[in-house]
Design a protein around this motif. Structure first.
Motif, PDB file in Angstrom:
ATOM      1  N   ASN A   1      -6.878  10.880  -1.371  1.00 49.03           N
ATOM      2  CA  ASN A   1      -6.837   9.587  -2.096  1.00 49.03           C
ATOM      3  C   ASN A   1      -8.232   8.857  -2.191  1.00 49.03           C
TER       4      ASN A   1
ATOM      5  N   GLN B   1     -13.154   1.350  -1.063  1.00 49.68           N
ATOM      6  CA  GLN B   1     -13.525   0.562  -2.317  1.00 49.68           C
ATOM      7  C   GLN B   1     -14.357  -0.456  -2.242  1.00 49.68           C
TER       8      GLN B   1
ATOM      9  N   VAL C   1      -8.185   3.813   1.346  1.00 52.66           N
ATOM     10  CA  VAL C   1      -8.771   3.715   0.042  1.00 52.66           C
ATOM     11  C   VAL C   1      -9.428   2.204  -0.234  1.00 52.66           C
ATOM     12  N   ILE C   2      -8.918   1.144   0.133  1.00 49.44           N
ATOM     13  CA  ILE C   2      -9.214  -0.228   0.069  1.00 49.44           C
ATOM     14  C   ILE C   2     -10.490  -0.419   0.771  1.00 49.44           C
TER      15      ILE C   2
ATOM     16  N   PRO D   1      -2.345   2.511   1.861  1.00 47.60           N
ATOM     17  CA  PRO D   1      -3.685   2.534   0.855  1.00 47.60           C
ATOM     18  C   PRO D   1      -4.817   2.035   1.692  1.00 47.60           C
ATOM     19  N   GLN D   2      -4.775   1.753   2.994  1.00 50.86           N
ATOM     20  CA  GLN D   2      -6.041   1.218   3.780  1.00 50.86           C
ATOM     21  C   GLN D   2      -7.299   1.927   3.632  1.00 50.86           C
TER      22      GLN D   2
END
Lengths: 316, 68
Positions: free
Chosen positions: B41, B19, B15-16, B12-13
């Motif tokens: 994603n 975000q 996406v993080i 998920p890096q």
């Protein structure tokens, strides 16, 4: 499959060629049916023993989700040639000890070489020929029970991204290793109408499978849904695995969220689970007795919602 | 303009990181990723967060321009 195998040719196949379910069921006598399933996946935690145990618990969970008792299994594995022998034996030991805990004997299996490790079981169980649990059969007014918290996809993503420590993930790992046996026996004892186990399609995805198979709707209470430690915090950082986005896209059209439920909390309910809990429904009078026994016996069980007429999943 | 270089990172890096940039709120945000999975994603997260997402393919990489 139905283009090749006609259900009419297999009268003893009670579950398999029709609507998708957790395992195939084959009638072997007046009273007895054989339940067969297989599942395997790539490593989701660093410790090889835990990985083996989680994969075995996850494979056996499909048998429990049918209201059956597993008794026999085979290993299915893919192992990279350079993987040290002691790591390989730890994976198999984790699986074997979990199987033994479940009263299951692993009587062999098959291993191939592959770039990435894969491990799981082919599992067999017995059910009563007239009394096993499928995804259909829920009735309006039934109470919904869940036997494990939600959020293992977020936690395992966070482990891979080094966002949480091994210590912070220990509780989630213990839950993923836990068998769904006690929950399955409770569901059967109190006459559950339907059950499934929560895995890759997420709580809401699997809930939708059950709702559509049963021709009903389901209403979840967000505050009643249990989450793993740190899962809600990581959700606020959008630490979701890719599968969560797939689930949200695929099942989102069938779900109506109350306005106050944030985007992150919505995504958490689409989080793909590994070795997740059982979701099952009981009539109200039985639900009270079941909850009482769960409390007295220390079996984890949460009332998370109810069955409705709405033909849709609502989260309030 | 805010640039997030998430090439070479796996989910998920990306996406993080995207975000975090959305929370900072300096639009437009350019996010660079190098896999279709990361692209999708990040796109879906950003859309869920109410952003408009424009995707430009540059050889094997993708640039996502997030606006609000």
């Amino acid at each position: 499959m139905q283009q090749i195998f006609s259900p009419a040719d297999y009268p003893d196949l009670l579950v398999g060629l029709g609507a998708p379910d957790d395992a195939a069921v084959w009638k072997v006598g007046e009273q007895r049916a054989l339940v067969v399933t297989t599942d395997f996946f790539t490593p989701i935690v660093d410790d090889p023993y835990d990985y083996g145990a989680i994969a075995a618990a996850n494979s056996l969970s499909d048998i429990y989700a049918m209201g059956a008792e597993p008794f026999l299994a085979l290993n299915v594995a893919a192992i990279p040639p350079q993987l040290p022998p002691e790591i390989i034996s730890e994976i198999f030991r984790g699986g074997a000890e979990k199987a033994k805990e479940a009263g299951v004997v692993i009587a062999g299996g098959h291993t191939v070489q592959d770039k990435e490790p894969k491990y799981g079981l082919v599992a067999l169980g017995f059910a009563h020929a007239d009394r096993f649990l499928t995804k259909s059969g829920m009735r309006t007014g039934d109470i919904l029970f869940l036997s494990k918290p939600i959020g293992s996809g977020v936690i395992t993503s966070a482990i891979k991204a080094d966002k949480i420590t091994h210590e912070e993930a220990i509780e989630t790992i213990a839950w993923m290793k836990r068998l769904n046996r006690d929950a399955s026996r409770l569901a059967m004892k109190y006459g559950a109408c339907a059950a499934t186990d929560i895995t890759g399609f997420s709580l809401l995805g699997h809930a939708w499978e059950m709702a559509s198979a049963s021709g009903v709707g389901l209403q979840f209470h967000y505050d009643a849904i249990p989450f793993y430690p740190h899962a809600e915090k990581l959700a606020l950082e959008w630490c979701f695995p890719g599968g969560g986005f797939d689930n949200a896209e695929h099942f989102g059209a069938y779900v109506k969220f109350a306005a106050e439920i944030s985007q992150e909390r919505q995504m958490l309910l689409f989080d793909p689970q590994t070795s997740g809990g059982l979701l099952f429904a009981l009539p109200v009078d039985k639900a009270i007795l079941c909850q009482q026994e769960a409390l007295l016996s220390g079996i984890p069980l949460w009332q998370v919602g109810k069955v409705t007429q709405s033909k849709l999943i609502e989260v309030v | 303009m805010n640039i997030v270089d998430a090439r070479g990172l796996s989910c998920p890096q990306p996406v993080i990181l995207a975000q975090k940039a959305i929370v900072k709120g300096e639009f437009p945000i350019e996010v660079y990723v190098d896999t279709v999975t990361s692209r999708e994603n990040v796109r879906r997260m950003a859309e869920k967060q109410g952003c408009k997402v424009e995707i430009v393919q540059q050889d094997d990489e993708f640039k996502l321009v997030l606006t609000r």
